[in-house]
Design an enzyme around this catalytic site. Structure first.
Site, short mmCIF file in Angstrom:
data_model
loop_
_atom_site.label_atom_id
_atom_site.label_comp_id
_atom_site.label_asym_id
_atom_site.label_seq_id
_atom_site.Cartn_x
_atom_site.Cartn_y
_atom_site.Cartn_z
N ARG A 41 0.82 -1.39 -0.13
CA ARG A 41 -0.05 -0.11 -0.13
C ARG A 41 0.93 1.42 -0.06
O ARG A 41 0.54 2.37 -0.24
CB ARG A 41 -0.71 -0.10 1.26
CG ARG A 41 -1.62 -1.37 1.46
CD ARG A 41 -2.90 -0.67 1.60
NE ARG A 41 -4.64 -0.97 1.58
CZ ARG A 41 -5.18 -1.97 2.67
NH1 ARG A 41 -5.12 -1.76 3.31
NH2 ARG A 41 -6.77 -2.84 1.91
N GLY A 359 -8.80 -9.75 -1.73
CA GLY A 359 -8.93 -10.09 -0.50
C GLY A 359 -7.12 -11.22 -1.08
O GLY A 359 -6.07 -11.66 -1.60
N GLY A 382 -11.97 -4.35 0.10
CA GLY A 382 -13.67 -4.17 -0.08
C GLY A 382 -14.49 -3.68 -1.00
O GLY A 382 -15.58 -3.23 -1.84
#
Ligand code: AMP
Length: 402
Positions: A41, A359, A382
């Protein structure tokens, strides 16, 4: 293609030297004993920080971290993450122990142009998750403009993802821009034929997803545990396999909708079965018409994999969410790994555009060594799923409205 302003628009509008730019990033990285265990990230948002810093902006990073309950908690401080960012941005990163208030404001004003500061976890204030306009305005007072570079948080209408855009001119960061462009290529405005692969454990968690995809793709491959429910709904025996009997009607309904929408649903024709789900379990391949009563389906079989290979080579776009089998334990990773490598190879040859996310999908593609060759692999969980479900993401809608 959706319209929103990007950093290029910001650069055209003003000189950035000395400007205070608030960037919403997703620094919610996995951490163990104060050490970041996966820096993906950070790597994705670092180019936006560096680009803004190079233009002389004061770069102010907003993020949540973990799930504190609207109050400070040491375990959820972003201080370690700020430190861990330094190698990726090539400079020392400052840190502020709050994300609003006069002290923080003064600290920011004292930064030299081109410096980067991370503010403390936005979720230490209840106004973040409540999208409280007062809190959003307090955040906005720290900057002259807002950049959202956190696609993975865009499915939440929080103060730092949505509320703040009501108070500041707002732009998409480079990572957000890349993600939205990739998603648009895969489902918004794709080159056809489009093939989607949906796997994973259960139909019950992916009903909206399947419902949206049958309307939008040409071929929908259903694998993983959820395929068992579809097979059983057609009257096939699935032995001890994971199967959701309460969702037979749902499965039939999805198949009927697919027929109406001219979307071909592809289910496994052969499968790998074993008596138990454990490494090295005795397993064999069988047709879906002959699954023994005392065995469970744990992967797609070789004939199915071969059929998928043929279909991949006819597709122009491949969209993927969810493993085709219980990939964590060999040999039940064979279907997922084989299919992932085929898509990766076709992508590398320039024959398909491939976009994957969610995921388990990312770890399955990494395990197969295929992720790097996909056109785009989303690190969002999500938000990626909600986007595939056709749900408007408040963080993205806010940029478009701005
Ligand atoms: P999901 O989170 O819904 O994408 O599901 C991912 C999980 O589905 C992984 O942990 C897989 O091991 C599991 N899975 C995939 N295929 C099967 C199967 N045939 N039987 C049981 N679990 C499966």
């Amino acid at each position: 293609m959706a319209s929103y302003k990007t950093l290029d628009d910001l650069f055209k509008a003003v000189s950035l030297r000395g400007m205070r730019i608030l960037i919403r990033a997703d620094l919610n990285v996995p951490m163990k004993d104060g050490v970041i265990t996966d820096t993906t990230r950070i790597e994705r948002v670092a180019p936006t920080f560096v680009e803004l810093a190079a233009r002389g902006a004061r770069v102010i990073v907003l993020s949540h971290f973990g799930r504190p309950k609207g109050a400070p908690e040491a375990a959820y401080s972003l201080e370690c993450v700020a430190k861990g960012m330094e190698p990726f941005v090539g400079q020392k990163v400052a840190f502020a122990h709050d994300c609003i208030g006069e002290d923080v404001n003064q600290t920011i004003k004292a930064l030299a142009p081109g410096q980067i500061i991370v503010l403390e976890n936005t979720r230490f204030h209840p106004g973040e998750e409540n999208n409280d306009p007062v809190f959003a305005e307090q955040l906005s007072q720290l900057g002259n403009a807002y950049v959202n570079d956190a696609f993975s948080c865009a499915h939440r209408a929080h103060a730092s993802t949505e509320g703040i855009t009501h108070f500041l001119p707002s732009y998409a960061g480079r990572a957000m821009e890349a993600e939205l462009a990739a998603l648009d290529k895969a489902l918004g405005n794709p080159t056809r034929p489009v093939m989607a692969i949906v796997g994973g454990a259960k139909v019950s968690t992916k009903i909206t997803l399947l419902g949206n995809l049958v309307k939008r793709v040409d071929v929908l491959v259903i694998g993983g545990g959820m395929a068992n429910t579809f097979l059983a709904a057609q009257g096939k025996k699935v032995g001890k396999s994971l199967c959701e009997r309460d969702f037979f009607d749902t499965a039939r309904h999805i198949q009927a909708n697919a027929r109406g929408a001219k979307c071909e649903i592809v289910l496994p024709t052969d499968v790998t079965v074993a008596a138990e789900f454990k490494a090295g379990a005795d397993c064999r391949t069988t047709s879906v018409d002959n699954v023994p009563d005392d065995m469970m389906i744990l992967d797609v079989g070789p004939a199915t994999l071969e059929d998928l290979g043929r279909r991949f080579s006819e597709a122009k776009t491949v969209l993927w969410n969810g493993p085709l089998g219980a990939f964590e334990i060999p040999p039940f990773d064979t279907g997922t790994t084989g299919a992932a490598r085929q898509v990766a190879a076709l992508t590398k040859q320039g024959k398909v555009i491939s976009v994957a996310g969610g995921g388990d999908t990312v770890s399955a593609l990494n395990q197969a060594g295929a992720a790097d060759d996909f056109t785009y692999v989303s690190a969002a969980g999500g938000a990626f799923l909600e986007w595939m479900e056709g749900i408007e993401l408040p963080g993205v809608a806010a940029l478009e409205r701005n």
